[in-house]
Motif scaffolding. Structure first.
Motif, PDB file in Angstrom:
ATOM      1  N   VAL A 199      -4.203 -25.714 -58.876  1.00 56.63           N
ATOM      2  CA  VAL A 199      -4.172 -27.148 -59.541  1.00 56.63           C
ATOM      3  C   VAL A 199      -2.843 -27.705 -59.439  1.00 56.63           C
ATOM      4  CG1 VAL A 199      -4.661 -28.471 -61.484  1.00 56.63           C
ATOM      5  CG2 VAL A 199      -6.143 -26.516 -60.797  1.00 56.63           C
ATOM      6  N   TRP A 200      -1.718 -27.087 -59.906  1.00 58.79           N
ATOM      7  CA  TRP A 200      -0.586 -27.294 -59.777  1.00 58.79           C
ATOM      8  C   TRP A 200      -0.038 -27.821 -58.573  1.00 58.79           C
ATOM      9  CZ3 TRP A 200       4.314 -26.052 -57.572  1.00 58.79           C
ATOM     10  CH2 TRP A 200       5.563 -26.676 -58.275  1.00 58.79           C
ATOM     11  N   ASN A 201      -0.160 -26.968 -57.474  1.00 56.17           N
ATOM     12  CA  ASN A 201       0.094 -27.166 -55.929  1.00 56.17           C
ATOM     13  C   ASN A 201      -0.658 -28.520 -55.587  1.00 56.17           C
ATOM     14  OD1 ASN A 201       2.129 -25.210 -55.066  1.00 56.17           O
ATOM     15  ND2 ASN A 201       0.635 -23.796 -55.611  1.00 56.17           N
ATOM     16  N   PHE A 202      -1.657 -28.842 -56.105  1.00 55.45           N
ATOM     17  CA  PHE A 202      -2.739 -29.860 -55.726  1.00 55.45           C
ATOM     18  C   PHE A 202      -2.054 -31.225 -56.373  1.00 55.45           C
ATOM     19  CE2 PHE A 202      -6.023 -32.729 -55.383  1.00 55.45           C
ATOM     20  CZ  PHE A 202      -6.679 -32.622 -54.426  1.00 55.45           C
ATOM     21  N   PHE A 203      -1.656 -31.202 -57.598  1.00 57.88           N
ATOM     22  CA  PHE A 203      -1.002 -32.408 -58.365  1.00 57.88           C
ATOM     23  C   PHE A 203       0.598 -32.240 -58.731  1.00 57.88           C
ATOM     24  CE2 PHE A 203      -5.678 -32.400 -59.567  1.00 57.88           C
ATOM     25  CZ  PHE A 203      -5.850 -33.747 -59.260  1.00 57.88           C
ATOM     26  N   SER A 204       0.891 -31.105 -58.660  1.00 58.63           N
ATOM     27  CA  SER A 204       2.318 -30.986 -58.969  1.00 58.63           C
ATOM     28  C   SER A 204       2.647 -31.694 -60.477  1.00 58.63           C
ATOM     29  CB  SER A 204       3.455 -31.699 -58.207  1.00 58.63           C
ATOM     30  OG  SER A 204       3.443 -30.883 -56.644  1.00 58.63           O
ATOM     31  N   ASP A 205       1.966 -31.194 -61.222  1.00 57.88           N
ATOM     32  CA  ASP A 205       1.742 -31.741 -62.680  1.00 57.88           C
ATOM     33  C   ASP A 205       1.362 -30.684 -63.417  1.00 57.88           C
ATOM     34  OD1 ASP A 205       0.948 -32.877 -65.379  1.00 57.88           O
ATOM     35  OD2 ASP A 205       0.645 -35.104 -64.230  1.00 57.88           O
ATOM     36  N   LEU A 240       5.421 -35.205 -49.778  1.00 58.13           N
ATOM     37  CA  LEU A 240       4.645 -35.620 -48.762  1.00 58.13           C
ATOM     38  C   LEU A 240       3.119 -34.907 -49.019  1.00 58.13           C
ATOM     39  CD1 LEU A 240       6.855 -35.172 -45.659  1.00 58.13           C
ATOM     40  CD2 LEU A 240       6.118 -37.273 -46.604  1.00 58.13           C
ATOM     41  N   VAL A 241       2.898 -33.600 -49.105  1.00 57.97           N
ATOM     42  CA  VAL A 241       1.678 -33.057 -49.543  1.00 57.97           C
ATOM     43  C   VAL A 241       0.896 -33.646 -50.704  1.00 57.97           C
ATOM     44  CG1 VAL A 241       0.668 -30.878 -50.303  1.00 57.97           C
ATOM     45  CG2 VAL A 241       2.335 -30.773 -48.691  1.00 57.97           C
ATOM     46  N   THR A 242       1.610 -34.148 -51.981  1.00 60.19           N
ATOM     47  CA  THR A 242       0.840 -34.575 -53.005  1.00 60.19           C
ATOM     48  C   THR A 242       0.496 -35.878 -52.690  1.00 60.19           C
ATOM     49  OG1 THR A 242       2.965 -35.350 -53.937  1.00 60.19           O
ATOM     50  CG2 THR A 242       1.865 -33.291 -54.647  1.00 60.19           C
ATOM     51  N   ALA A 243       0.918 -36.583 -51.660  1.00 59.44           N
ATOM     52  CA  ALA A 243       0.735 -38.042 -51.224  1.00 59.44           C
ATOM     53  C   ALA A 243      -0.388 -38.160 -50.090  1.00 59.44           C
ATOM     54  CB  ALA A 243       1.891 -38.723 -50.439  1.00 59.44           C
ATOM     55  N   LEU A 244      -0.856 -36.630 -49.649  1.00 64.81           N
ATOM     56  CA  LEU A 244      -2.019 -36.741 -48.754  1.00 64.81           C
ATOM     57  C   LEU A 244      -3.213 -37.029 -49.512  1.00 64.81           C
ATOM     58  CD1 LEU A 244      -1.409 -33.286 -47.030  1.00 64.81           C
ATOM     59  CD2 LEU A 244      -1.047 -35.649 -45.910  1.00 64.81           C
ATOM     60  N   ALA A 286      -6.851 -36.606 -51.164  1.00 69.75           N
ATOM     61  CA  ALA A 286      -7.286 -35.525 -51.626  1.00 69.75           C
ATOM     62  C   ALA A 286      -8.112 -34.461 -50.666  1.00 69.75           C
ATOM     63  CB  ALA A 286      -8.518 -35.799 -52.851  1.00 69.75           C
ATOM     64  N   LYS A 287      -8.965 -34.926 -50.030  1.00 70.93           N
ATOM     65  CA  LYS A 287      -9.569 -33.911 -49.041  1.00 70.93           C
ATOM     66  C   LYS A 287      -8.470 -33.030 -47.819  1.00 70.93           C
ATOM     67  CE  LYS A 287     -11.296 -37.596 -45.841  1.00 70.93           C
ATOM     68  NZ  LYS A 287     -12.346 -38.200 -45.322  1.00 70.93           N
ATOM     69  N   PHE A 288      -7.588 -33.936 -47.502  1.00 70.11           N
ATOM     70  CA  PHE A 288      -6.475 -33.085 -46.621  1.00 70.11           C
ATOM     71  C   PHE A 288      -5.549 -32.377 -47.461  1.00 70.11           C
ATOM     72  CE2 PHE A 288      -7.995 -37.062 -44.487  1.00 70.11           C
ATOM     73  CZ  PHE A 288      -8.286 -36.676 -43.302  1.00 70.11           C
ATOM     74  N   ARG A 289      -5.243 -32.876 -48.767  1.00 67.59           N
ATOM     75  CA  ARG A 289      -4.438 -31.858 -49.609  1.00 67.59           C
ATOM     76  C   ARG A 289      -4.987 -30.774 -50.162  1.00 67.59           C
ATOM     77  NH1 ARG A 289      -3.587 -34.439 -55.004  1.00 67.59           N
ATOM     78  NH2 ARG A 289      -3.357 -36.315 -53.455  1.00 67.59           N
ATOM     79  N   ALA A 290      -6.328 -30.655 -50.327  1.00 70.32           N
ATOM     80  CA  ALA A 290      -7.177 -29.532 -50.664  1.00 70.32           C
ATOM     81  C   ALA A 290      -7.164 -28.500 -49.472  1.00 70.32           C
ATOM     82  CB  ALA A 290      -8.674 -29.885 -50.879  1.00 70.32           C
ATOM     83  N   VAL A 291      -7.218 -28.692 -48.165  1.00 77.88           N
ATOM     84  CA  VAL A 291      -7.022 -27.835 -47.211  1.00 77.88           C
ATOM     85  C   VAL A 291      -5.457 -27.369 -47.029  1.00 77.88           C
ATOM     86  CG1 VAL A 291      -9.099 -28.488 -45.786  1.00 77.88           C
ATOM     87  CG2 VAL A 291      -6.926 -29.501 -45.264  1.00 77.88           C
ATOM     88  N   VAL A 292      -4.828 -28.093 -47.066  1.00 78.46           N
ATOM     89  CA  VAL A 292      -3.524 -27.623 -46.977  1.00 78.46           C
ATOM     90  C   VAL A 292      -2.975 -26.720 -48.169  1.00 78.46           C
ATOM     91  CG1 VAL A 292      -0.926 -28.326 -47.258  1.00 78.46           C
ATOM     92  CG2 VAL A 292      -2.409 -29.782 -45.756  1.00 78.46           C
ATOM     93  N   HIS A 302      -5.933 -29.920 -39.258  1.00 78.64           N
ATOM     94  CA  HIS A 302      -5.062 -30.445 -38.196  1.00 78.64           C
ATOM     95  C   HIS A 302      -4.646 -32.033 -38.444  1.00 78.64           C
ATOM     96  CE1 HIS A 302      -3.921 -30.877 -33.858  1.00 78.64           C
ATOM     97  NE2 HIS A 302      -4.735 -32.091 -33.952  1.00 78.64           N
ATOM     98  N   ARG A 303      -5.626 -32.668 -39.079  1.00 78.05           N
ATOM     99  CA  ARG A 303      -5.318 -34.078 -39.225  1.00 78.05           C
ATOM    100  C   ARG A 303      -4.252 -34.123 -40.507  1.00 78.05           C
ATOM    101  NH1 ARG A 303     -10.246 -37.662 -40.068  1.00 78.05           N
ATOM    102  NH2 ARG A 303      -8.708 -39.091 -40.724  1.00 78.05           N
ATOM    103  N   ALA A 304      -4.400 -33.203 -41.445  1.00 80.79           N
ATOM    104  CA  ALA A 304      -3.282 -33.035 -42.470  1.00 80.79           C
ATOM    105  C   ALA A 304      -1.905 -32.730 -42.086  1.00 80.79           C
ATOM    106  CB  ALA A 304      -3.727 -32.056 -43.456  1.00 80.79           C
ATOM    107  N   LEU A 305      -2.092 -31.720 -41.158  1.00 81.90           N
ATOM    108  CA  LEU A 305      -0.693 -31.225 -40.569  1.00 81.90           C
ATOM    109  C   LEU A 305       0.026 -32.366 -39.796  1.00 81.90           C
ATOM    110  CD1 LEU A 305      -1.456 -27.565 -39.730  1.00 81.90           C
ATOM    111  CD2 LEU A 305      -0.190 -28.453 -41.634  1.00 81.90           C
TER     112      LEU A 305
END
Length: 193
Positions: free
Chosen positions: A54-60, A139-143, A145-151, A180-183
């Motif tokens: 969760v922290w890596n998803f939101f950084s909060d 940059l990751v947190t700005a993706l 949600a569906k792209f952030r989840a896979v990263v 692939h799209r997230a990267l």
């Protein structure tokens, strides 16, 4: 961008343990029988992993603690569905990432999202190149949600595409395409800055 170099770590939580410490099917059986100490041990075993997802998803930190608590509340309510330790680990990751996506969708509908919402003022990441890690995290947190989840699942939880597909309940090709799209999005945003 060297994807293996992404090594964001959540803040340390006092008393939180790593998954795998004193794991046993006996704890599940005891928890199912109503042993609250066994359930507490299961929570202690896995809370760092759930918090990390969760922290890596939101950084909060605050939000990560709240969502992690929701995950364990749902575990308590769904304990009878858990078949083994490996199923428990899979179940926790899946529920954590789904709660992240759900919260992100809810938050996006409530008000416009600003990058300031994702990063607290003065927050830093410890590591060899703090500025690069902070930039990657931003940059990751700005993706979306569906792209952030896979990263998060691939590079921070070290799941294979097959495991990610199972965790997310998506077809394997969808997982690969979104990764692939997230990267590509991350690479484009890194080169634009």
């Amino acid at each position: 961008m060297a994807t293996e170099a992404i090594a964001l770590q959540p803040p340390e939580i006092e008393g939180w343990t790593q998954p795998g410490e004193s794991r046993s099917g006996e704890m599940l059986a005891r928890a199912l029988a109503g042993d609250s100490e066994a359930f507490a041990l299961i929570v202690r075993q896995h809370q760092r992993m759930v918090f990390s997802v969760v922290w890596n998803f939101f950084s909060d930190r605050s939000l990560a603690e709240d969502i992690a608590q929701d995950v364990f509340l749902q575990l308590f309510q769904s304990l009878r569905a858990i078949e083994s330790d490996s199923h428990l680990l899979f179940w926790l990751r899946r529920v954590a990432i789904r709660k992240c996506i759900d919260h992100h969708r809810w938050r996006s509908k409530r008000r416009p999202v600003s990058l300031d919402d994702w990063i607290e003022e003065g927050e830093t990441v410890e590591g060899p190149d703090v500025l690069a890690l902070d930039k990657v995290r931003t940059l990751v947190t700005a993706l979306p949600a569906k792209f952030r989840a896979v990263v998060v699942l691939r590079y921070l939880e070290d799941q294979t595409p097959d495991e990610m597909a199972e965790t997310l309940g998506w077809p394997l090709n969808t997982v690969k395409s979104r990764l692939h799209r997230a990267l590509k999005m991350l690479k484009d945003r890194m080169s634009a800055e």
